[in-house]
Write an enzyme that holds these catalytic residues in place. Structure first.
Site, PDB file in Angstrom:
ATOM      1  N   GLU A  40     -34.546   9.998 -31.355  1.00 47.48           N
ATOM      2  CA  GLU A  40     -33.384   9.118 -31.569  1.00 47.48           C
ATOM      3  C   GLU A  40     -32.521   9.679 -32.711  1.00 47.48           C
ATOM      4  OE1 GLU A  40     -34.533   5.255 -33.111  1.00 47.48           O
ATOM      5  OE2 GLU A  40     -32.752   4.285 -32.274  1.00 47.48           O
ATOM      6  N   LYS A 110     -29.232   2.285 -25.656  1.00 50.28           N
ATOM      7  CA  LYS A 110     -30.347   1.466 -26.169  1.00 50.28           C
ATOM      8  C   LYS A 110     -30.046  -0.021 -25.955  1.00 50.28           C
ATOM      9  CE  LYS A 110     -33.075   1.034 -30.450  1.00 50.28           C
ATOM     10  NZ  LYS A 110     -33.109   1.382 -31.882  1.00 50.28           N
ATOM     11  N   CYS A 151     -36.741   3.982 -28.866  1.00 42.25           N
ATOM     12  CA  CYS A 151     -37.388   3.417 -30.055  1.00 42.25           C
ATOM     13  C   CYS A 151     -37.788   1.938 -29.940  1.00 42.25           C
ATOM     14  CB  CYS A 151     -36.499   3.680 -31.272  1.00 42.25           C
ATOM     15  SG  CYS A 151     -37.457   3.688 -32.813  1.00 42.25           S
TER      16      CYS A 151
HETATM   17  N1  LIG Z   1     -34.999   2.827 -34.709  1.00 38.41           N
HETATM   18  C1  LIG Z   1     -35.733   1.812 -34.324  1.00 38.41           C
HETATM   19  O1  LIG Z   1     -35.487   1.207 -33.302  1.00 38.41           O
HETATM   20  C2  LIG Z   1     -36.880   1.465 -35.237  1.00 38.41           C
HETATM   21  C3  LIG Z   1     -37.985   0.750 -34.507  1.00 38.41           C
HETATM   22  C4  LIG Z   1     -39.172   0.513 -35.381  1.00 38.41           C
HETATM   23  O2  LIG Z   1     -39.379   1.169 -36.388  1.00 38.41           O
HETATM   24  C5  LIG Z   1     -40.098  -0.547 -35.003  1.00 38.41           C
HETATM   25  O3  LIG Z   1     -40.984  -0.857 -35.799  1.00 38.41           O
HETATM   26  O4  LIG Z   1     -39.966  -1.121 -33.901  1.00 38.41           O
END
Ligand SMILES: NC(=O)CCC(=O)C(=O)O
Length: 265
Positions: A40, A110, A151
């Site tokens: 990401e 996303k 993510c």
């Molecule tokens: N960049 C993100 O979406 C972070 C996601 C993350 O760290 C989590 O704990 O879920």
């Protein structure tokens, strides 16, 4: 299919970030990978006030990775970047996938935005500067149906179920900048759960180390098979790891333990 996950430490220097990404893609190609996946925000991870101007999917970022895919003869999942958004305040957090001729084969924005306040640990409001996507995407990568996500999406199992069932995905890709604080306890468990419950390969490329003040990413990029076994895991450094995706093994697991077919709706 041999895949490479590329672990990087993107910072506030876009040109340097792209140089490092290209270097990782070259390593992936040299290691015989057919597909390389970056994390990401491979373009920029730094303070908002020095962020590069967001671009469309025909901008320099896309051109850079299209060229890399073509020159290296590689399928490239370019992690995600700051795509120009629906208004002046917000971008999209967008993944692009290129085939080995440099053609753009998929774009995913996303869906789940990271709006989290964990006392004294994590304070993040992604939706202040990012607009959510609203489309699930399954791309045909090297002939294999591959579900896209980014993510924080990883915490929403209904997305992956949809990718695997309606989208008939056999591989799930997760570019990430997972936080150190949550990653320690959640990252591997969630990736393996998504692999087991959807009987898919999971290919997850993470950012590693310190970024802007207060943000440290967990790394531990990995490839998990549909049984939940971790096939490859990156150490705590910038670099690539590779693994072989055996789709006959996936079919065997789905036949012998038909949990997807045994769902009761
Ligand atoms: N960049 C993100 O979406 C972070 C996601 C993350 O760290 C989590 O704990 O879920």
């Amino acid at each position: 299919m041999r895949v490479a996950v590329c672990q990087v430490n993107s910072r506030a220097d876009r040109d340097e970030n792209l140089r490092v990404a290209r270097d990782q893609l070259e390593r992936a190609a040299a290691a015989g990978a057919e597909l390389a996946v970056l994390p990401e925000y491979v373009d920029y991870l730094g303070p908002g006030d020095t962020a590069p101007k967001p671009e469309g999917i025909d901008g320099e970022f896309a051109q850079f990775f299209a060229n890399a895919a073509r020159e290296l003869g590689l399928w490239v999942h370019a992690g995600s970047f700051h795509e120009s958004g629906p208004d002046a305040r917000r971008t999209y957090n967008t993944s692009l996938v290129f085939d080995p001729s440099g053609g753009l084969v998929a774009r995913y924005r996303k869906i789940h935005l990271y709006d989290v306040e964990i006392a004294d640990r994590v304070s993040y409001q992604e939706s202040r500067s990012v607009a959510p996507g609203d489309e699930t995407v399954v791309a045909e990568i090297a002939g294999v149906r591959t579900g896209l996500s980014i993510c924080y999406d990883l915490r929403f199992p209904e997305l992956y179920r949809r990718l695997a069932v309606e989208g008939e995905a056999r591989v799930l890709v997760v570019p990430a900048a997972f936080m150190m604080h949550t990653g320690r306890d959640h990252w591997e468990v969630l990736l393996r759960a998504r692999a087991i419950e959807n009987q898919c390969y999971v290919v997850a490329a993470g950012q590693i180390g310190d970024h802007d003040p207060g943000r440290t990413c967990f790394g531990r990029s990995m490839v998990v098979d549909p049984w939940g076994t971790v096939l490859a895991q990156a150490p705590d450094t910038v670099g690539i790891v590779t693994a072989e995706l055996d789709l006959d093994r996936l079919d065997k697991i789905r036949t012998e333990l038909p949990s997807l077919a045994n769902r009761r709706l």
